[in-house]
Scaffold this motif. Structure first.
Motif, PDB file in Angstrom:
ATOM      1  N   ALA A 286      42.653  31.669  34.901  1.00 19.88           N
ATOM      2  CA  ALA A 286      41.310  32.245  34.823  1.00 19.88           C
ATOM      3  C   ALA A 286      40.699  32.382  36.194  1.00 19.88           C
ATOM      4  CB  ALA A 286      40.423  31.376  33.946  1.00 19.88           C
ATOM      5  N   LEU A 287      39.595  33.121  36.263  1.00 14.54           N
ATOM      6  CA  LEU A 287      38.943  33.425  37.538  1.00 14.54           C
ATOM      7  C   LEU A 287      38.582  32.162  38.299  1.00 14.54           C
ATOM      8  CD1 LEU A 287      37.693  35.508  39.420  1.00 14.54           C
ATOM      9  CD2 LEU A 287      35.592  35.370  38.065  1.00 14.54           C
ATOM     10  N   ALA A 288      38.180  31.118  37.621  1.00 18.39           N
ATOM     11  CA  ALA A 288      37.786  29.893  38.306  1.00 18.39           C
ATOM     12  C   ALA A 288      38.943  29.309  39.097  1.00 18.39           C
ATOM     13  CB  ALA A 288      37.287  28.868  37.309  1.00 18.39           C
ATOM     14  N   ILE A 289      40.167  29.590  38.656  1.00 19.55           N
ATOM     15  CA  ILE A 289      41.341  29.059  39.339  1.00 19.55           C
ATOM     16  C   ILE A 289      41.809  29.994  40.429  1.00 19.55           C
ATOM     17  CG2 ILE A 289      43.754  28.375  39.007  1.00 19.55           C
ATOM     18  CD1 ILE A 289      43.021  27.574  36.160  1.00 19.55           C
ATOM     19  N   VAL A 290      41.727  31.298  40.182  1.00 18.62           N
ATOM     20  CA  VAL A 290      42.358  32.243  41.101  1.00 18.62           C
ATOM     21  C   VAL A 290      41.439  32.709  42.214  1.00 18.62           C
ATOM     22  CG1 VAL A 290      43.897  33.072  39.302  1.00 18.62           C
ATOM     23  CG2 VAL A 290      41.764  34.279  39.741  1.00 18.62           C
ATOM     24  N   CYS A 291      40.211  32.194  42.271  1.00 12.70           N
ATOM     25  CA  CYS A 291      39.316  32.643  43.343  1.00 12.70           C
ATOM     26  C   CYS A 291      39.859  32.287  44.714  1.00 12.70           C
ATOM     27  CB  CYS A 291      37.925  32.055  43.150  1.00 12.70           C
ATOM     28  SG  CYS A 291      36.971  32.961  41.915  1.00 12.70           S
ATOM     29  N   ALA A 292      40.612  31.179  44.821  1.00 11.35           N
ATOM     30  CA  ALA A 292      41.186  30.810  46.105  1.00 11.35           C
ATOM     31  C   ALA A 292      42.375  31.705  46.402  1.00 11.35           C
ATOM     32  CB  ALA A 292      41.641  29.354  46.066  1.00 11.35           C
TER      33      ALA A 292
ATOM     34  N   ASP B  57      31.376  41.009  34.586  1.00 11.94           N
ATOM     35  CA  ASP B  57      32.059  39.802  35.044  1.00 11.94           C
ATOM     36  C   ASP B  57      33.499  39.768  34.560  1.00 11.94           C
ATOM     37  OD1 ASP B  57      29.917  38.781  36.462  1.00 11.94           O
ATOM     38  OD2 ASP B  57      29.182  37.555  34.802  1.00 11.94           O
ATOM     39  N   LEU B  58      33.720  40.208  33.328  1.00 14.68           N
ATOM     40  CA  LEU B  58      35.091  40.282  32.827  1.00 14.68           C
ATOM     41  C   LEU B  58      35.924  41.252  33.648  1.00 14.68           C
ATOM     42  CD1 LEU B  58      34.474  40.342  28.950  1.00 14.68           C
ATOM     43  CD2 LEU B  58      35.239  38.411  30.356  1.00 14.68           C
ATOM     44  N   MET B  59      35.310  42.344  34.076  1.00 18.47           N
ATOM     45  CA  MET B  59      36.026  43.301  34.919  1.00 18.47           C
ATOM     46  C   MET B  59      36.491  42.656  36.220  1.00 18.47           C
ATOM     47  SD  MET B  59      34.026  46.965  34.610  1.00 18.47           S
ATOM     48  CE  MET B  59      35.072  47.602  35.945  1.00 18.47           C
ATOM     49  N   VAL B  60      35.600  41.941  36.877  1.00 19.56           N
ATOM     50  CA  VAL B  60      35.974  41.283  38.141  1.00 19.56           C
ATOM     51  C   VAL B  60      37.080  40.266  37.887  1.00 19.56           C
ATOM     52  CG1 VAL B  60      35.162  39.826  40.032  1.00 19.56           C
ATOM     53  CG2 VAL B  60      33.706  41.669  39.170  1.00 19.56           C
ATOM     54  N   GLU B  61      36.935  39.490  36.821  1.00 22.04           N
ATOM     55  CA  GLU B  61      37.940  38.488  36.484  1.00 22.04           C
ATOM     56  C   GLU B  61      39.310  39.126  36.296  1.00 22.04           C
ATOM     57  OE1 GLU B  61      38.953  35.691  32.632  1.00 22.04           O
ATOM     58  OE2 GLU B  61      36.845  35.975  33.205  1.00 22.04           O
ATOM     59  N   GLU B  62      39.384  40.190  35.499  1.00 24.95           N
ATOM     60  CA  GLU B  62      40.676  40.816  35.231  1.00 24.95           C
ATOM     61  C   GLU B  62      41.227  41.528  36.463  1.00 24.95           C
ATOM     62  OE1 GLU B  62      42.489  40.316  32.712  1.00 24.95           O
ATOM     63  OE2 GLU B  62      41.044  39.324  31.406  1.00 24.95           O
ATOM     64  N   ALA B  63      40.339  42.101  37.279  1.00 25.81           N
ATOM     65  CA  ALA B  63      40.800  42.761  38.507  1.00 25.81           C
ATOM     66  C   ALA B  63      41.438  41.755  39.457  1.00 25.81           C
ATOM     67  CB  ALA B  63      39.628  43.473  39.179  1.00 25.81           C
ATOM     68  N   ILE B  64      40.831  40.586  39.596  1.00 22.57           N
ATOM     69  CA  ILE B  64      41.393  39.572  40.491  1.00 22.57           C
ATOM     70  C   ILE B  64      42.690  39.025  39.924  1.00 22.57           C
ATOM     71  CG2 ILE B  64      40.991  37.298  41.511  1.00 22.57           C
ATOM     72  CD1 ILE B  64      38.052  38.053  41.781  1.00 22.57           C
ATOM     73  N   ARG B  65      42.755  38.863  38.610  1.00 16.38           N
ATOM     74  CA  ARG B  65      44.031  38.455  38.008  1.00 16.38           C
ATOM     75  C   ARG B  65      45.138  39.438  38.381  1.00 16.38           C
ATOM     76  NH1 ARG B  65      43.812  34.849  33.583  1.00 16.38           N
ATOM     77  NH2 ARG B  65      41.723  34.435  32.741  1.00 16.38           N
TER      78      ARG B  65
ATOM     79  N   THR C  68      35.151  40.868  48.377  1.00 10.20           N
ATOM     80  CA  THR C  68      35.275  39.546  48.987  1.00 10.20           C
ATOM     81  C   THR C  68      36.608  38.911  48.633  1.00 10.20           C
ATOM     82  OG1 THR C  68      32.882  39.192  49.006  1.00 10.20           O
ATOM     83  CG2 THR C  68      34.276  37.222  49.059  1.00 10.20           C
ATOM     84  N   ALA C  69      37.047  39.081  47.386  1.00  7.17           N
ATOM     85  CA  ALA C  69      38.348  38.550  46.997  1.00  7.17           C
ATOM     86  C   ALA C  69      39.463  39.154  47.839  1.00  7.17           C
ATOM     87  CB  ALA C  69      38.585  38.813  45.512  1.00  7.17           C
ATOM     88  N   LEU C  70      39.390  40.449  48.077  1.00  8.10           N
ATOM     89  CA  LEU C  70      40.397  41.090  48.929  1.00  8.10           C
ATOM     90  C   LEU C  70      40.314  40.580  50.362  1.00  8.10           C
ATOM     91  CD1 LEU C  70      40.181  44.797  47.690  1.00  8.10           C
ATOM     92  CD2 LEU C  70      42.012  43.152  47.239  1.00  8.10           C
ATOM     93  N   ARG C  71      39.101  40.403  50.853  1.00  2.00           N
ATOM     94  CA  ARG C  71      38.917  39.919  52.225  1.00  2.00           C
ATOM     95  C   ARG C  71      39.465  38.498  52.368  1.00  2.00           C
ATOM     96  NH1 ARG C  71      34.163  41.451  52.594  1.00  2.00           N
ATOM     97  NH2 ARG C  71      34.349  43.249  53.979  1.00  2.00           N
TER      98      ARG C  71
END
Length: 479
Positions: free
Chosen positions: A20-26, A203-211, A272-275
């Motif tokens: 989930a997003l909480a884990i993959v933010c790093a 928020d779901l969009m950002v979560e799935e995009a980062i996944r 920011t995730a990409l950066r």
């Protein structure tokens, strides 16, 4: 080169998803991209966002710091046009590099029980940006609003997207993910209906995009991040609503502004995730709105702004089709640059291919690469002329056309939705000619003073019609 149609790969995509997003933010370990590798591609599309509803495009009260930063770090295009003044045709033009007529999507579509919309959907024979990039080694994803299918067989996983998450039709409530009357649920993951009731769709969009970005895959990625904001219903973050109301904004401007600032925050989170992962400078980032802001009654008769430009969503005046657009890629798009050349959303596909070093051989395109324009403020626009059409009986009750050549623009059967929408009050003179350099707000027609220009631009339109007719693509005026 042929471009094969792509079947669903849901099982493969799902197997590669991370936590989930909480884990993959790093940042996760990733294969470094060297100078010889292909860039990633991120295309961000917003929905019903007016030309002047970005800070750097002149917004007087809406805060969009992340889009403003994107413009400072990239190239801001000031004469950029959507392929159409409404959702589905605009998306078809963006993804195929073709005008809506050639792409076969002349009006809005949707998967609705009991209605046959197959005649206005993006058919499988059309070649999408996702299919081209997949053919050249990219992994591909759609996250957000699709709005190009009239039947389930033409949904994103059949159109070149290995991974898809979002809604198929034009609008949803951002918490229940339903729309219409009677209400129908519209949230899908790789073609499978899923339920995330109560969770905020942006928020779901950002979560799935980062996944998707963090999927362990050495291929470069193409991510089409198609937001449904600030399209009605206006459902921005409550703190933004309170902030704008404290500044004196009233409905619908307060809620529209809040939704726009909320979408800006989600775009900021994705960038920011990409950066953080060291991927941003290796990613071609494209941003644009799909067309002008809405003045429909269901949208509170309009909370957005086209600035000095006339009209809004649906017409072919500047306010309906001139949109904010930015491209960021340090290798070809100098930071902080502004380009005033005329360009259209059909240009993104050939531009991305050009920047990525991918040949466009075998593709039929109406767009042209903007690479020269990005590098040179004095480069010529790649379009000698351009034609738009919206043939509609229900919404504006007109077969409307626009032709642009240089600074001249001709409208045929124009309509204007600048204020509260009324079919009876929007139809104007049959012919409207303007020189956009002299009258960018399109305040008055000069067709009587320039019959020669009118004839020349009508001839361009008629040649376009003849080409469509010869290919069996011309749709007669709505009756």
């Amino acid at each position: 080169m042929g471009y094969a149609l792509t079947a669903k790969r849901a099982a493969h995509a799902a197997a590669r998803l991370l936590a989930a997003l909480a884990i993959v933010c790093a940042p996760l370990p990733a294969v470094a991209q060297d100078e010889a590798s292909k860039p990633n591609v991120l295309v961000i599309l917003t929905d019903d966002q007016g030309y002047a509803d970005v800070g750097v495009y002149g917004s007087r009260h809406i805060e969009t710091p992340h889009l403003d930063r994107l413009a400072r770090e990239g190239v801001m295009l000031t004469q950029f046009y959507a392929g159409a003044p409404l959702c589905s045709p605009s998306r078809a033009a963006l993804l195929t590099g073709r005008t809506p007529e050639w792409a076969g999507v002349n009006n809005n579509t949707g998967i609705v029980a009991g209605l046959d919309r197959s005649n206005r959907q993006l058919k499988l024979e059309q070649v999408t940006m996702a299919e081209v990039l997949m053919e050249h080694g990219y992994r591909t994803a759609l996250v957000g609003k699709w709005h190009l299918s009239g039947t389930p067989e033409t949904t994103p996983n059949f159109q070149g997207f290995e991974f898809s998450f979002g809604h198929y039709n034009g609008v949803i409530d951002n918490y229940s993910h339903t729309a219409g009357r009677p209400y129908r649920h519209d949230l899908y993951l790789n073609g499978r209906e899923i339920f995330r009731n109560g969770e905020y769709f942006p928020d779901l969009m950002v979560e799935e995009a980062i996944r998707f970005i963090d999927t362990q895959d050495e291929r470069p990625f193409f991510l089409y991040f198609a937001m449904n904001a600030p399209h009605w219903p206006y459902q921005g973050d409550s703190d933004w609503v309170e902030e704008y109301r404290s500044r004196g904004l009233e409905f619908p401007h307060d809620e529209y502004a809040a939704f726009t600032s909320s979408l800006d925050e989600r775009i900021g989170a994705l960038l920011t995730a990409l950066r953080q992962r060291g991927l941003l400078d290796d990613t071609i980032v494209v941003f644009q709105s799909d067309h002008g802001h809405s003045t429909e009654p269901v949208a509170g008769n309009g909370g957005g702004s086209a600035g000095i430009y006339r009209s809004a969503k649906f017409p072919l005046f500047e306010g309906g089709i001139r949109v904010p657009a930015i491209i960021r890629w340090p290798k070809a798009a100098p930071g902080g640059a502004v380009r005033d050349q005329f360009a259209v959303s059909v240009d993104w596909l050939p531009t991305i291919l050009d920047l990525a070093g991918i040949p466009a051989d075998g593709l039929e395109l109406d767009g042209r690469s903007l690479r020269a324009v990005l590098g040179d403020p004095d480069a010529a626009t790649p379009h000698e002329s351009y034609v738009w059409r919206w043939n509609d009986l229900v919404i504006v009750a007109a077969d409307t056309w626009a032709v642009r050549r240089g600074d001249w623009k001709l409208l045929v059967n124009p309509v204007d939705t600048s204020f509260e929408y009324s079919r009876e009050s929007t139809t104007l003179t049959d012919i409207f000619l303007v020189n956009l350099r002299d009258d960018p707000a399109e305040t008055a027609s000069v067709h009587a003073d320039h019959p020669d220009i009118v004839a020349e631009l009508l001839a361009i339109r008629d040649a376009y019609i003849a080409d469509l007719q010869s290919a069996g693509k011309f749709e007669p005026p709505a009756q």
